[in-house]
Design a protein around this motif. Structure first.
Motif, PDB file in Angstrom:
ATOM      1  N   ASN A   4      29.757  17.910  34.524  1.00  0.00           N
ATOM      2  CA  ASN A   4      28.795  17.225  33.672  1.00  0.00           C
ATOM      3  C   ASN A   4      27.502  17.118  34.447  1.00  0.00           C
ATOM      4  OD1 ASN A   4      27.286  15.549  32.085  1.00  0.00           O
ATOM      5  ND2 ASN A   4      28.864  14.008  31.821  1.00  0.00           N
ATOM      6  N   LEU A   5      26.425  17.679  33.901  1.00  0.00           N
ATOM      7  CA  LEU A   5      25.136  17.641  34.572  1.00  0.00           C
ATOM      8  C   LEU A   5      24.545  16.241  34.584  1.00  0.00           C
ATOM      9  CD1 LEU A   5      23.388  20.894  33.263  1.00  0.00           C
ATOM     10  CD2 LEU A   5      24.365  20.491  35.505  1.00  0.00           C
ATOM     11  N   TYR A   6      25.022  15.361  33.751  1.00  0.00           N
ATOM     12  CA  TYR A   6      24.390  14.061  33.578  1.00  0.00           C
ATOM     13  C   TYR A   6      25.290  12.913  34.028  1.00  0.00           C
ATOM     14  CZ  TYR A   6      21.337  17.126  31.060  1.00  0.00           C
ATOM     15  OH  TYR A   6      20.506  18.160  30.730  1.00  0.00           O
ATOM     16  N   THR A   7      25.817  13.003  35.221  1.00  0.00           N
ATOM     17  CA  THR A   7      26.619  11.928  35.771  1.00  0.00           C
ATOM     18  C   THR A   7      25.693  10.866  36.367  1.00  0.00           C
ATOM     19  OG1 THR A   7      26.758  12.922  37.971  1.00  0.00           O
ATOM     20  CG2 THR A   7      28.477  13.547  36.372  1.00  0.00           C
ATOM     21  N   GLN A   8      26.262   9.705  36.647  1.00  0.00           N
ATOM     22  CA  GLN A   8      25.492   8.635  37.286  1.00  0.00           C
ATOM     23  C   GLN A   8      24.981   9.088  38.651  1.00  0.00           C
ATOM     24  OE1 GLN A   8      24.413   5.807  36.126  1.00  0.00           O
ATOM     25  NE2 GLN A   8      23.574   5.044  38.038  1.00  0.00           N
ATOM     26  N   ARG A   9      25.815   9.791  39.405  1.00  0.00           N
ATOM     27  CA  ARG A   9      25.384  10.268  40.729  1.00  0.00           C
ATOM     28  C   ARG A   9      24.237  11.264  40.613  1.00  0.00           C
ATOM     29  NH1 ARG A   9      30.432  12.060  44.137  1.00  0.00           N
ATOM     30  NH2 ARG A   9      30.490  13.554  42.458  1.00  0.00           N
ATOM     31  N   GLN A  10      24.300  12.133  39.620  1.00  0.00           N
ATOM     32  CA  GLN A  10      23.212  13.088  39.405  1.00  0.00           C
ATOM     33  C   GLN A  10      21.927  12.342  39.053  1.00  0.00           C
ATOM     34  OE1 GLN A  10      23.007  16.207  40.046  1.00  0.00           O
ATOM     35  NE2 GLN A  10      21.293  16.970  38.880  1.00  0.00           N
ATOM     36  N   SER A  11      22.040  11.332  38.234  1.00  0.00           N
ATOM     37  CA  SER A  11      20.881  10.527  37.861  1.00  0.00           C
ATOM     38  C   SER A  11      20.253   9.863  39.095  1.00  0.00           C
ATOM     39  CB  SER A  11      21.311   9.464  36.850  1.00  0.00           C
ATOM     40  OG  SER A  11      20.233   8.641  36.510  1.00  0.00           O
ATOM     41  N   ILE A  12      21.082   9.384  40.008  1.00  0.00           N
ATOM     42  CA  ILE A  12      20.584   8.770  41.238  1.00  0.00           C
ATOM     43  C   ILE A  12      19.860   9.799  42.090  1.00  0.00           C
ATOM     44  CG2 ILE A  12      21.344   7.763  43.438  1.00  0.00           C
ATOM     45  CD1 ILE A  12      23.552   6.313  41.732  1.00  0.00           C
ATOM     46  N   TYR A  45      14.176  20.570  37.719  1.00  0.00           N
ATOM     47  CA  TYR A  45      15.176  19.928  38.572  1.00  0.00           C
ATOM     48  C   TYR A  45      15.011  18.416  38.561  1.00  0.00           C
ATOM     49  CZ  TYR A  45      12.149  19.579  42.835  1.00  0.00           C
ATOM     50  OH  TYR A  45      11.167  19.297  43.747  1.00  0.00           O
ATOM     51  N   GLU A  46      13.805  17.922  38.382  1.00  0.00           N
ATOM     52  CA  GLU A  46      13.616  16.466  38.318  1.00  0.00           C
ATOM     53  C   GLU A  46      14.161  15.870  37.020  1.00  0.00           C
ATOM     54  OE1 GLU A  46       9.679  15.022  39.117  1.00  0.00           O
ATOM     55  OE2 GLU A  46       9.808  15.542  41.237  1.00  0.00           O
ATOM     56  N   SER A  47      14.173  16.646  35.960  1.00  0.00           N
ATOM     57  CA  SER A  47      14.673  16.146  34.674  1.00  0.00           C
ATOM     58  C   SER A  47      16.174  16.370  34.515  1.00  0.00           C
ATOM     59  CB  SER A  47      13.932  16.827  33.521  1.00  0.00           C
ATOM     60  OG  SER A  47      14.307  18.193  33.438  1.00  0.00           O
ATOM     61  N   GLY A  48      16.769  17.137  35.413  1.00  0.00           N
ATOM     62  CA  GLY A  48      18.194  17.423  35.324  1.00  0.00           C
ATOM     63  C   GLY A  48      18.525  18.648  34.508  1.00  0.00           C
ATOM     64  N   MET A  80      26.620   4.843  47.966  1.00  0.00           N
ATOM     65  CA  MET A  80      27.602   3.871  48.457  1.00  0.00           C
ATOM     66  C   MET A  80      27.276   2.472  47.929  1.00  0.00           C
ATOM     67  SD  MET A  80      29.812   5.583  50.156  1.00  0.00           S
ATOM     68  CE  MET A  80      30.668   4.490  51.247  1.00  0.00           C
ATOM     69  N   ASP A  81      25.997   2.119  47.907  1.00  0.00           N
ATOM     70  CA  ASP A  81      25.588   0.812  47.391  1.00  0.00           C
ATOM     71  C   ASP A  81      25.932   0.659  45.916  1.00  0.00           C
ATOM     72  OD1 ASP A  81      24.643   0.065  49.877  1.00  0.00           O
ATOM     73  OD2 ASP A  81      22.526   0.398  49.383  1.00  0.00           O
ATOM     74  N   ASN A  82      25.849   1.764  45.179  1.00  0.00           N
ATOM     75  CA  ASN A  82      26.153   1.713  43.744  1.00  0.00           C
ATOM     76  C   ASN A  82      27.643   1.654  43.457  1.00  0.00           C
ATOM     77  OD1 ASN A  82      23.733   1.707  42.048  1.00  0.00           O
ATOM     78  ND2 ASN A  82      23.188   3.484  43.256  1.00  0.00           N
ATOM     79  N   LYS A  83      28.463   1.973  44.444  1.00  0.00           N
ATOM     80  CA  LYS A  83      29.916   1.886  44.280  1.00  0.00           C
ATOM     81  C   LYS A  83      30.389   0.443  44.344  1.00  0.00           C
ATOM     82  CE  LYS A  83      32.330   5.988  45.617  1.00  0.00           C
ATOM     83  NZ  LYS A  83      33.228   6.588  46.610  1.00  0.00           N
ATOM     84  N   LYS A  84      29.609  -0.396  45.001  1.00  0.00           N
ATOM     85  CA  LYS A  84      30.002  -1.799  45.225  1.00  0.00           C
ATOM     86  C   LYS A  84      29.898  -2.617  43.957  1.00  0.00           C
ATOM     87  CE  LYS A  84      28.566  -1.603  49.990  1.00  0.00           C
ATOM     88  NZ  LYS A  84      27.658  -2.063  51.003  1.00  0.00           N
TER      89      LYS A  84
END
Length: 84
Positions: A4-12, A45-48, A80-84
């Motif tokens: 998935n190109l639009y995951t939370q990690r990709q967004s970060i 690349y900035e827009s995903g 890592m901060d977003n996993k908390k």
């Protein structure tokens, strides 16, 4: 695992790329010129719309005046901060 190109990690990652560029006082045109690519490359690349491979990310970091490992370390900290 489904791709998935639009995951939370990709967004970060995309957010960090944009913030890093803007923090360096650069426009998309400026980065594109440094890369020898069209402005649309940076926009995509900035827009995903487009993903960067590791060598392209290396070049982008260099164009932004960064060392790849420093960028990755910052990304890892944010993730890592977003996993908390």
């Amino acid at each position: 695992m489904k791709k998935n190109l639009y995951t939370q990690r990709q967004s970060i990652l995309l957010d960090l790329l944009r913030k890093t560029r803007k923090g360096a006082g650069l426009r998309q045109d400026d980065v594109a010129e440094r890369l020898g690519r069209p402005q649309s490359f940076v926009s995509k690349y900035e827009s995903g719309e487009r993903r960067l491979d590791i060598l392209e990310l290396y070049d982008v970091c260099e164009a932004l005046g960064l060392v790849l490992s420093d960028f990755v370390e910052k990304l890892q900290t944010i993730l890592m901060d977003n996993k908390k």
